[in-house]
Design an enzyme around this catalytic site. Sequence first.
Site, PDB file in Angstrom:
ATOM      1  N   ASP A 130      -2.876   4.189   3.432  1.00 18.04           N
ATOM      2  CA  ASP A 130      -3.996   4.117   2.496  1.00 18.04           C
ATOM      3  C   ASP A 130      -5.020   3.035   2.789  1.00 18.04           C
ATOM      4  O   ASP A 130      -6.114   3.070   2.204  1.00 18.04           O
ATOM      5  CB  ASP A 130      -3.468   3.988   1.066  1.00 18.04           C
ATOM      6  CG  ASP A 130      -3.064   5.334   0.498  1.00 18.04           C
ATOM      7  OD1 ASP A 130      -3.588   6.353   0.971  1.00 18.04           O
ATOM      8  OD2 ASP A 130      -2.224   5.374  -0.410  1.00 18.04           O
TER       9      ASP A 130
ATOM     10  N   SER B 288       0.843  -1.196   0.000  1.00 23.96           N
ATOM     11  CA  SER B 288       0.000   0.000   0.000  1.00 23.96           C
ATOM     12  C   SER B 288       0.874   1.240   0.000  1.00 23.96           C
ATOM     13  O   SER B 288       2.073   1.167   0.269  1.00 23.96           O
ATOM     14  CB  SER B 288      -0.905   0.012   1.232  1.00 23.96           C
ATOM     15  OG  SER B 288      -0.206   0.501   2.363  1.00 23.96           O
ATOM     16  N   ASP B 289       0.285   2.377  -0.274  1.00 19.16           N
ATOM     17  CA  ASP B 289       0.984   3.636  -0.039  1.00 19.16           C
ATOM     18  C   ASP B 289       0.651   4.096   1.395  1.00 19.16           C
ATOM     19  O   ASP B 289      -0.096   3.447   2.124  1.00 19.16           O
ATOM     20  CB  ASP B 289       0.582   4.680  -1.079  1.00 19.16           C
ATOM     21  CG  ASP B 289       1.651   5.749  -1.280  1.00 19.16           C
ATOM     22  OD1 ASP B 289       2.534   5.884  -0.410  1.00 19.16           O
ATOM     23  OD2 ASP B 289       1.595   6.458  -2.299  1.00 19.16           O
ATOM     24  N   TRP B 290       1.182   5.224   1.770  1.00 15.63           N
ATOM     25  CA  TRP B 290       1.154   5.756   3.132  1.00 15.63           C
ATOM     26  C   TRP B 290      -0.274   5.858   3.681  1.00 15.63           C
ATOM     27  O   TRP B 290      -1.088   6.603   3.150  1.00 15.63           O
ATOM     28  CB  TRP B 290       1.824   7.116   3.110  1.00 15.63           C
ATOM     29  CG  TRP B 290       2.183   7.730   4.413  1.00 15.63           C
ATOM     30  CD1 TRP B 290       1.415   8.570   5.165  1.00 15.63           C
ATOM     31  CD2 TRP B 290       3.420   7.591   5.111  1.00 15.63           C
ATOM     32  NE1 TRP B 290       2.092   8.965   6.281  1.00 15.63           N
ATOM     33  CE2 TRP B 290       3.336   8.385   6.285  1.00 15.63           C
ATOM     34  CE3 TRP B 290       4.596   6.889   4.874  1.00 15.63           C
ATOM     35  CZ2 TRP B 290       4.380   8.477   7.203  1.00 15.63           C
ATOM     36  CZ3 TRP B 290       5.633   6.978   5.779  1.00 15.63           C
ATOM     37  CH2 TRP B 290       5.519   7.771   6.932  1.00 15.63           C
TER      38      TRP B 290
END
Length: 758
Positions: A311, A307-309
């Site tokens: 998310d 995942s991104d930060w």
Amino acid sequence: MKSKLLTFLLVAIVSSISNQCTKSYPGTYNTTVSKSDFVEHLLSKLSLEEKVGQMTQVTIDVVLREGSKTEIDLEKLKVAIQEKHVGSILNVNGGAYSLETWKTIINTIQDVALSTPNKIPVVYGIDAIHGTSYTLGSTLFPHNIGMAASRNIELASRAAEITAKETRASGIRWNFDPMLGVARQPLWSRFEESFGEDPHLTTQFGVEIIKAYEGKSLNDITTVASCAKHFIGYTAAQSGKDRTPAYIPERQLRQFYLPPFQEAVKAGTSTVMINSSEINGIPVHSSKKLLTDLLRGELGFNGVVVSDWEDIIRLHVRDRIAATPKEAVRIGINAGIDMSMVPYDYSFYDLLLELVNEGKISEKRIDQSVRRILLLKEKLGLFENAYVEEEAISQFNKKEYQETAYNAAKESITLLKNDNNILPLSKKAKVLLAGPSANNLSSLHSSWSYTWQGDNESLYPASTQTVKEAFEEIIGSENVLCASDKTYDHPSNTSEDVIKVLAKEADVIVLCLGERAYAESPGVINDLTLSQDQLTLAKAASTLEKPIVLVLVEGRPRIISEIEPLISGILLAYRPASMGAKAIAEVVFGDLNPSGKLPFTYPRFTGDLLTYDHKLSETFTEYKPGDIHMNGYNPQWPFGFGLSYTDFTYGNIQISNTRLQSNETLTVQVDVKNIGPNDGSIAVEMYCRDLYASVTPPVKQLKGFKKIRLNNGQQKNVSFEIKPSDLFIIDQNNNQVVEEGDFEVMIGNQKAKFTFQN
């Protein structure tokens, strides 16, 4: 005695053969397991808690001592690794660390990880976006937007190899790069991290960078795991704001945004990071259709999806498709996420554990992700040696790295205007240098440069030059009148009064305008037009009866149509980084001949953002019924534009056959000659267009490019190949097909036709 010696030799031979077939890993309780079986053997021994921990990624802040930016708190670290079984840590706290600090941090983390029963090392991840962003003294290269302007893939590959070496020297083996989003919305604040608006350009650069990062083996001390990001459509935000919704018909998704990721998977990228936003109302982190059916099923990706930060939790707090944080975790994991960049707490770990125990996520699904994570760690050699490799440290900050950074900067600079050959300037000229980028380091580098925003100039190497310093080195300080302060936003940088006084002694005015350093959301703007204070400065300069040269230092095309007629020469430097000032100065004073080509369409107006591969109907303007004009596409400068200090001509295009069959390849050749007064480089570009198709075709599409060097009077033959797959369209049923019919190939001002037949 002979018998004992014979027995000893026999044992030694058997042992040697055995060691070639099996290997001892820290995670095997000192037992011997064949390498092919190692991950399955380890996975079978893990508790559910250990498995869920492997899927958890936290930022370094979680394990740092209170008040410290670099010192690990052992008790916090033990909670993270021994209690929560965290599999990955990322990031820095505040800014870049020294090599020695990185060594202490990484080795301390691995000490604790290898003290656990199953001895699973931590994989550390970092954003090394245009060089090793977070290690002091590292080499920083032009951002991707400038690398794309160079049209030199080999140069980008060398820069990526250096980035891999310097990142690995820091003890870090996972790089969250390259960014493969096709950037067709120039307002977007991460535009500078992209390779521009064209899918082919993005694909070609992205694939070679992935290959350069990963090399022949991830276990090599010069390589890192790459991360193709952000899957998919992140660059297409309708508002132009970071992390905001995109609305992309499936045909456009497959035509423009999917190809770079499709080829990245074929190239072997080890990991993929997911788009932080949503497409057509569906957050991508929640989309099983995109993450499992498309990425895993159709593209065949078998690596780690991260995942991104924050998310996953954002599915609850921002996107509001999950009524609770636990529901957000369930949705994200079942959609296809392997590892959650949580990153500040252990909420993901706790909630995922509950979900499995409640039967809402199967342990089989967990095993899929953990297997991928363990395989990544095994490929990176972490089970053999999790610590900072001394041999890797010797690869850091070599002298030749700066030469690559210099070559990248000089080849990216794009000459957009040169009325009456004002450029290059005479080295005897007295120059008034003004504007906020003239005496500032951070604007040359911008995002991911020793800090996230790139604006802490105290962290830049002492050898890094400003444009002012580079000018002084070439023409002498006595010939440089500088009206700029080192602080980007200082009022003197756009003061009309200051330049009016200094201009009296100057022969020419060089304005360095553009954008301050920024990254992600802090770089959001509402208007592409260059800031009013800079426009006013340029207008004031135009009243001083001195010729003006404009150097644009910016990460996206800021609109300058209001002042462009007032200026004789315009250079676009993008974000040229550590050797950028030197390259700018040498182009301005003629030591270098510019050869960059625009990787995007430079708009003339804020409301006219057509890309070069627009539809024919978008060029129509009907002022009254029947009064049709073809002036609807009217950029300031088109995609692929870039002038030189010399002139080139193209001969007729030669095609190996006027008919292309489904199992054949066409060869397209053209002679290019330098007929101007100077030696120079040129990016030769081949475009194609489908003359008629079942869905309206674009006016042209880039299908090939090559950078060549030609001395004055020299001619070279440049060759391209066209395969049927290069001519694909997405048809009315959203299938990728190549339709029979006539096509046109275009190189420079030359055209030729061929026909495709199945």
